[in-house]
Design a protein around this motif. Structure first.
Motif: not given
Length: 384
Positions: A332-343, A363-372
């Motif tokens: 899981y590399v994803d937003a968990a809530g405002p200002g929190v990322t799960v890795l 990348l995910r924590a800095t707002g980037a998408e992983l699709a590319g």
């Protein structure tokens, strides 16, 4: 209260490289990395507190293969810049059967192998110094081997510090919003918190909601050998194999590795979706204070002896381990809530590719998408 751009909770296989990538990108970073507990200590425990894990690009899924290949391509740079010896090239064998419940597994890893450049050699029967079950087919990856996960964690932490990260060698005990409290009462604040606490992520309360993951208590078994036997087996590859047509899960084995106590040991492990589950820190402590399950250990040793007949054993032992399985089969590399990322969520395969997972976490924590990034998997979290 000290303030940072990012706080990373967890200095293991994913958290430490995530902190390093954030710091190298110019962010102010606090890395909360609790030290390894002493024998009999209270924790927190982590699966990277180990001497050897298999490293390979070959996998039965192309995304896991890509995660491994990208991380392994950076090992030499990490070693050169950190001064840590991380990787030993021994070659790697991934073997399966063309019939039985895991025939699909065999078909998938052979398909992945055929697309690799260079493609691993495929052999029918025995491979890499191992005796395989009749009907086995094996893909042999010359560039495979094993890593020292403790050395990898040290290297990533050292490089994070060199890039400006501040390391706090203690446990986090609470998170409130974007503030984190440490065991000694220190309070840190950040614009963003990354929770990379491994098997604890589902129960430590640092995430605003519980990720859907299962933490399994696992047993590993060891065979100690003397210097002469270790030298005789020096060319042995790492191995992942299916012991028979009725098996529903694979096993793994590593060649002789010198452990911190100076002794040489081979390790074998692997269990299916069965056995005790770990629900909280108390379960984790109880499990890691014990020897694992002796019956499981005996079964693992029996299969190792079949795969390596004539092994001259000095002693055997068992030990505890833990593995995290997510509902997606990917971390899981994803937003968990405002200002929190799960890795989190290694699925038993993340140690070798922690560097790439840490980069994706950055990348995910800095707002980037992983699709590319070239993956079919989205790495999105599912929640309980």
């Amino acid at each position: 209260m000290e303030r940072f751009d990012f706080i990373v909770i967890g200095g293991g296989m994913m958290g430490a490289p995530c902190a390093r990538y954030l710091a190298e990108a110019g962010h102010s970073v606090a890395l909360v990395a609790a030290p390894e507990p002493a024998p009999g200590g209270a924790g927190p425990f982590a699966s990277h507190h180990d001497a050897a894990r298999i490293a390979r690009a070959l996998a039965s899924d192309p995304d896991w293969a890509r995660l491994g290949a990208r991380s392994m391509a950076r090992y030499a740079d990490i070693e050169a810049r950190s001064g840590e010896r991380i990787f030993r090239r021994s070659g790697g064998v991934l073997a399966g059967l063309r019939a039985g419940p895991l025939a699909g597994f065999t078909k998938r890893f052979l398909a992945v192998a055929s697309g690799m450049d260079p493609a691993p050699a495929v052999a029918e029967g025995d491979a890499g110094g191992w005796t395989l079950p009749e009907g086995s087919v094996a893909a042999c990856e010359p560039g495979g081997g094993w890593i020292d996960p403790r050395a990898m964690a040290r290297a990533q932490v050292r490089l994070a510090e060199a890039a400006g990260a501040q390391v706090f060698p203690q446990a986090a005990i609470a998170r409130a919003g974007r503030d984190v409290t440490l065991a000694d009462g220190t309070r840190l604040s950040a614009g963003h918190v990354i929770v990379a606490s491994g098997p604890h992520a589902a129960s430590d309360g640092f995430l605003p909601r519980r990720p859907a993951m299962t933490v399994w208590a696992r047993t590993v078994a060891f065979v100690e050998v003397d210097e002469t036997e270790a030298e005789r087996l020096a060319d042995l590859s790492t191995l992942i194999w299916v012991p028979g047509e009725t098996w529903t899960h694979d096993l793994y084995a590593l060649p002789p590795v010198r452990y911190p106590d100076g002794r040489w040991r081979l390790k074998v492990g692997g269990q299916g979706a069965s056995g005790p589950r770990i629900e909280d820190a108390a379960d984790m402590a109880a499990w890691f204070h014990g020897p694992g399950d002796p019956e499981v250990g005996a079964a693992l040793l029996a299969e190792l002896r079949r795969a390596l007949p004539g092994l001259r054993e000095a002693a055997t032992s068992t030990g505890p381990c833990a593995v995290v399985w997510t509902e997606t089969g990917f971390p899981y590399v994803d937003a968990a809530g405002p200002g929190v990322t799960v890795l989190a969520g290694g699925n038993g395969a993340a140690a070798k590719c922690g560097d790439e997972l840490g980069r994706l976490g950055m990348l995910r924590a800095t707002g980037a998408e992983l699709a590319g990034e070239g993956y079919r998997a989205t790495f999105e979290a599912r929640w309980a």
